[in-house]
Scaffold this motif. Structure first.
Motif, PDB file in Angstrom:
ATOM      1  N   SER A  87      15.297 -11.600 -25.055  1.00  0.00           N
ATOM      2  CA  SER A  87      14.554 -12.755 -24.585  1.00  0.00           C
ATOM      3  C   SER A  87      15.005 -13.112 -23.176  1.00  0.00           C
ATOM      4  O   SER A  87      15.989 -12.574 -22.675  1.00  0.00           O
ATOM      5  N   GLN A  88      14.315 -14.066 -22.541  1.00  0.00           N
ATOM      6  CA  GLN A  88      14.630 -14.457 -21.182  1.00  0.00           C
ATOM      7  C   GLN A  88      15.801 -15.433 -21.129  1.00  0.00           C
ATOM      8  O   GLN A  88      16.275 -15.780 -20.074  1.00  0.00           O
ATOM      9  N   GLN A  89      16.278 -15.905 -22.249  1.00  0.00           N
ATOM     10  CA  GLN A  89      17.304 -16.930 -22.287  1.00  0.00           C
ATOM     11  C   GLN A  89      18.522 -16.548 -21.459  1.00  0.00           C
ATOM     12  O   GLN A  89      18.988 -15.416 -21.501  1.00  0.00           O
ATOM     13  N   GLY A  90      19.033 -17.532 -20.690  1.00  0.00           N
ATOM     14  CA  GLY A  90      20.264 -17.318 -19.952  1.00  0.00           C
ATOM     15  C   GLY A  90      21.453 -17.477 -20.879  1.00  0.00           C
ATOM     16  O   GLY A  90      21.409 -18.226 -21.844  1.00  0.00           O
ATOM     17  N   GLU A  91      22.528 -16.781 -20.560  1.00  0.00           N
ATOM     18  CA  GLU A  91      23.750 -16.875 -21.353  1.00  0.00           C
ATOM     19  C   GLU A  91      24.866 -17.343 -20.447  1.00  0.00           C
ATOM     20  O   GLU A  91      25.277 -16.624 -19.536  1.00  0.00           O
ATOM     21  N   GLU A  92      25.348 -18.566 -20.691  1.00  0.00           N
ATOM     22  CA  GLU A  92      26.436 -19.075 -19.870  1.00  0.00           C
ATOM     23  C   GLU A  92      27.773 -18.626 -20.456  1.00  0.00           C
ATOM     24  O   GLU A  92      27.944 -18.504 -21.673  1.00  0.00           O
ATOM     25  N   ASP A  93      28.701 -18.451 -19.556  1.00  0.00           N
ATOM     26  CA  ASP A  93      30.029 -17.981 -19.953  1.00  0.00           C
ATOM     27  C   ASP A  93      31.051 -18.603 -19.003  1.00  0.00           C
ATOM     28  O   ASP A  93      30.835 -18.585 -17.786  1.00  0.00           O
ATOM     29  N   PRO A  94      32.167 -19.180 -19.468  1.00  0.00           N
ATOM     30  CA  PRO A  94      32.525 -19.302 -20.882  1.00  0.00           C
ATOM     31  C   PRO A  94      31.733 -20.419 -21.572  1.00  0.00           C
ATOM     32  O   PRO A  94      31.049 -21.174 -20.910  1.00  0.00           O
ATOM     33  N   GLN A  95      31.876 -20.526 -22.878  1.00  0.00           N
ATOM     34  CA  GLN A  95      31.220 -21.621 -23.598  1.00  0.00           C
ATOM     35  C   GLN A  95      31.930 -22.932 -23.313  1.00  0.00           C
ATOM     36  O   GLN A  95      31.295 -23.993 -23.305  1.00  0.00           O
ATOM     37  N   ALA A  96      33.248 -22.868 -23.131  1.00  0.00           N
ATOM     38  CA  ALA A  96      34.029 -24.063 -22.831  1.00  0.00           C
ATOM     39  C   ALA A  96      35.117 -23.719 -21.838  1.00  0.00           C
ATOM     40  O   ALA A  96      35.644 -22.602 -21.839  1.00  0.00           O
ATOM     41  N   LEU A  97      35.430 -24.681 -20.960  1.00  0.00           N
ATOM     42  CA  LEU A  97      36.411 -24.470 -19.904  1.00  0.00           C
ATOM     43  C   LEU A  97      37.166 -25.770 -19.698  1.00  0.00           C
ATOM     44  O   LEU A  97      36.540 -26.822 -19.503  1.00  0.00           O
ATOM     45  N   SER A  98      38.498 -25.688 -19.741  1.00  0.00           N
ATOM     46  CA  SER A  98      39.327 -26.878 -19.548  1.00  0.00           C
ATOM     47  C   SER A  98      40.285 -26.636 -18.391  1.00  0.00           C
ATOM     48  O   SER A  98      41.028 -25.651 -18.390  1.00  0.00           O
ATOM     49  N   ILE A  99      40.243 -27.514 -17.394  1.00  0.00           N
ATOM     50  CA  ILE A  99      41.079 -27.332 -16.208  1.00  0.00           C
ATOM     51  C   ILE A  99      41.681 -28.672 -15.800  1.00  0.00           C
ATOM     52  O   ILE A  99      41.287 -29.731 -16.305  1.00  0.00           O
ATOM     53  N   GLN A 100      42.621 -28.618 -14.858  1.00  0.00           N
ATOM     54  CA  GLN A 100      43.225 -29.830 -14.323  1.00  0.00           C
ATOM     55  C   GLN A 100      42.451 -30.266 -13.071  1.00  0.00           C
ATOM     56  O   GLN A 100      41.867 -29.426 -12.360  1.00  0.00           O
ATOM     57  N   GLU A 101      42.466 -31.541 -12.821  1.00  0.00           N
ATOM     58  CA  GLU A 101      41.858 -32.080 -11.602  1.00  0.00           C
ATOM     59  C   GLU A 101      42.429 -31.351 -10.381  1.00  0.00           C
ATOM     60  O   GLU A 101      43.626 -31.087 -10.313  1.00  0.00           O
ATOM     61  N   GLY A 102      41.558 -31.039  -9.453  1.00  0.00           N
ATOM     62  CA  GLY A 102      41.987 -30.344  -8.243  1.00  0.00           C
ATOM     63  C   GLY A 102      41.791 -28.840  -8.306  1.00  0.00           C
ATOM     64  O   GLY A 102      41.705 -28.185  -7.269  1.00  0.00           O
ATOM     65  N   GLU A 103      41.729 -28.293  -9.519  1.00  0.00           N
ATOM     66  CA  GLU A 103      41.499 -26.855  -9.665  1.00  0.00           C
ATOM     67  C   GLU A 103      40.026 -26.540  -9.472  1.00  0.00           C
ATOM     68  O   GLU A 103      39.165 -27.417  -9.506  1.00  0.00           O
ATOM     69  N   ASN A 104      39.746 -25.261  -9.275  1.00  0.00           N
ATOM     70  CA  ASN A 104      38.354 -24.808  -9.169  1.00  0.00           C
ATOM     71  C   ASN A 104      37.842 -24.395 -10.545  1.00  0.00           C
ATOM     72  O   ASN A 104      38.605 -23.905 -11.383  1.00  0.00           O
ATOM     73  N   ALA A 105      36.553 -24.591 -10.765  1.00  0.00           N
ATOM     74  CA  ALA A 105      35.928 -24.196 -12.030  1.00  0.00           C
ATOM     75  C   ALA A 105      34.811 -23.207 -11.731  1.00  0.00           C
ATOM     76  O   ALA A 105      33.981 -23.463 -10.857  1.00  0.00           O
ATOM     77  N   THR A 106      34.816 -22.092 -12.436  1.00  0.00           N
ATOM     78  CA  THR A 106      33.763 -21.089 -12.261  1.00  0.00           C
ATOM     79  C   THR A 106      33.054 -20.845 -13.585  1.00  0.00           C
ATOM     80  O   THR A 106      33.695 -20.606 -14.617  1.00  0.00           O
ATOM     81  N   MET A 107      31.728 -20.947 -13.538  1.00  0.00           N
ATOM     82  CA  MET A 107      30.905 -20.686 -14.710  1.00  0.00           C
ATOM     83  C   MET A 107      29.903 -19.596 -14.352  1.00  0.00           C
ATOM     84  O   MET A 107      29.458 -19.523 -13.211  1.00  0.00           O
ATOM     85  N   ASN A 108      29.579 -18.783 -15.334  1.00  0.00           N
ATOM     86  CA  ASN A 108      28.688 -17.658 -15.085  1.00  0.00           C
ATOM     87  C   ASN A 108      27.448 -17.746 -15.962  1.00  0.00           C
ATOM     88  O   ASN A 108      27.458 -18.349 -17.033  1.00  0.00           O
ATOM     89  N   CYS A 109      26.389 -17.139 -15.478  1.00  0.00           N
ATOM     90  CA  CYS A 109      25.128 -17.091 -16.212  1.00  0.00           C
ATOM     91  C   CYS A 109      24.575 -15.681 -16.104  1.00  0.00           C
ATOM     92  O   CYS A 109      24.438 -15.161 -14.984  1.00  0.00           O
ATOM     93  N   SER A 110      24.279 -15.061 -17.227  1.00  0.00           N
ATOM     94  CA  SER A 110      23.658 -13.738 -17.199  1.00  0.00           C
ATOM     95  C   SER A 110      22.299 -13.817 -17.878  1.00  0.00           C
ATOM     96  O   SER A 110      22.066 -14.664 -18.742  1.00  0.00           O
ATOM     97  N   TYR A 111      21.399 -12.941 -17.464  1.00  0.00           N
ATOM     98  CA  TYR A 111      20.050 -12.946 -18.016  1.00  0.00           C
ATOM     99  C   TYR A 111      19.528 -11.527 -18.083  1.00  0.00           C
ATOM    100  O   TYR A 111      20.182 -10.607 -17.588  1.00  0.00           O
ATOM    101  N   LYS A 112      18.358 -11.351 -18.693  1.00  0.00           N
ATOM    102  CA  LYS A 112      17.910  -9.988 -18.974  1.00  0.00           C
ATOM    103  C   LYS A 112      16.663  -9.548 -18.218  1.00  0.00           C
ATOM    104  O   LYS A 112      16.479  -8.355 -17.966  1.00  0.00           O
ATOM    105  N   THR A 113      15.776 -10.481 -17.870  1.00  0.00           N
ATOM    106  CA  THR A 113      14.549 -10.046 -17.197  1.00  0.00           C
ATOM    107  C   THR A 113      14.490 -10.585 -15.779  1.00  0.00           C
ATOM    108  O   THR A 113      15.411 -11.269 -15.339  1.00  0.00           O
ATOM    109  N   SER A 114      13.422 -10.277 -15.071  1.00  0.00           N
ATOM    110  CA  SER A 114      13.335 -10.705 -13.666  1.00  0.00           C
ATOM    111  C   SER A 114      13.048 -12.196 -13.585  1.00  0.00           C
ATOM    112  O   SER A 114      12.449 -12.781 -14.484  1.00  0.00           O
ATOM    113  N   ILE A 115      13.503 -12.801 -12.512  1.00  0.00           N
ATOM    114  CA  ILE A 115      13.311 -14.228 -12.318  1.00  0.00           C
ATOM    115  C   ILE A 115      12.761 -14.503 -10.929  1.00  0.00           C
ATOM    116  O   ILE A 115      12.910 -13.691 -10.015  1.00  0.00           O
ATOM    117  N   ASN A 116      12.158 -15.664 -10.787  1.00  0.00           N
ATOM    118  CA  ASN A 116      11.704 -16.155  -9.492  1.00  0.00           C
ATOM    119  C   ASN A 116      12.825 -16.943  -8.834  1.00  0.00           C
ATOM    120  O   ASN A 116      13.079 -16.812  -7.635  1.00  0.00           O
TER     121      ASN A 116
END
Lengths: 111, 112
Positions: free
Chosen positions: A1-30
């Motif tokens: 399906s076209q649904q995006g998949e975010e990763d990780p499902q949960a992320l816990s960090i301290q204030e001041g740190e950087n947070a990185t979240m990812n999204c993968s998908y399967k078909t073409s997008i605009n």
């Protein structure tokens, strides 16, 4: 399906740190959009990146898009407790105009 | 305030009842949407209306009937409510061709 998949499902960090979240998908997008949802609230649009763009910035947010790998990342720099929320990627494929969302990444920033 | 508003914010009802959720936007948008967010936070499009005409109707039971009396309103009527209808329902809007969507605060529906 076209649904995006975010990763990780949960992320816990301290204030001041950087947070990185990812999204993968399967078909073409605009374009691909990132939204934030605070607990008990509606989604708020953060940033949109088109399929012909590779990187966009907005304040402390940086979004990248790799269409060859069908993935995007959202980086929040110098995180704050107020950034605590769920983050969703929304995929926009074309004519019908609707967004397809994943299940989100739940970010917790500890003071 | 310019915004997308929904009423009610909370709705608790018995199985088998019929209920409606209302949505209004004063942003001058021509396209409105209904989404359902389940307990696992998965957000799924249900319907989309453009200029009062139905554009998208995903695989949703016909117990759900959207109605758009004008461009600023998109209401959702649900007949014969079932336990599985319990979720948070979000209304959203935008201008056709402008992809950013503006979301309402959500209506938490609990079916007992």
């Amino acid at each position: 399906s076209q649904q995006g998949e975010e990763d990780p499902q949960a992320l816990s960090i301290q204030e001041g740190e950087n947070a990185t979240m990812n999204c993968s998908y399967k078909t073409s997008i605009n374009n691909l959009q990132w939204y934030r949802q605070n607990s008990g609230r509606g989604l708020v649009h953060l940033i949109l990146i088109r399929s012909n763009e590779r990187e966009k910035h907005s304040g402390r947010l940086r979004v990248t898009l790799d269409t060859s790998k069908k993935s995007s990342s959202l980086l929040i720099t110098a995180s704050r407790a107020a950034d605590t929320a769920s983050y969703f990627c929304g995929l926009y494929g074309g004519s019908q105009g609707n967004l397809i969302f994943g299940k989100g990444t739940k970010l917790s920033v500890k003071p | 305030d310019t915004a997308v508003s929904q009423t009610p914010k909370y709705l608790v009802t018995q199985m088998g009842n019929d209920k409606s959720i209302k949505c209004e936007q004063n942003l001058g948008h021509d396209t409105m949407y209904w989404y359902k967010q389940d307990s696992k936070k998965f957000l799924k499009i249900m319907f989309s209306y453009n200029n009062k005409e139905l554009i998208i109707n995903e695989t949703v039971p016909n117990r759900f009937s959207p109605k758009s009396p004008d461009k600023a309103h998109l209401n959702l009527h649900i007949n014969s409510l079932e336990l599985g209808d319990s979720a948070v329902y979000f209304c959203a809007s935008n201008l056709q061709g402008i992809n950013e969507q503006f979301f309402g605060p959500g209506t938490r529906l609990t079916v007992l």
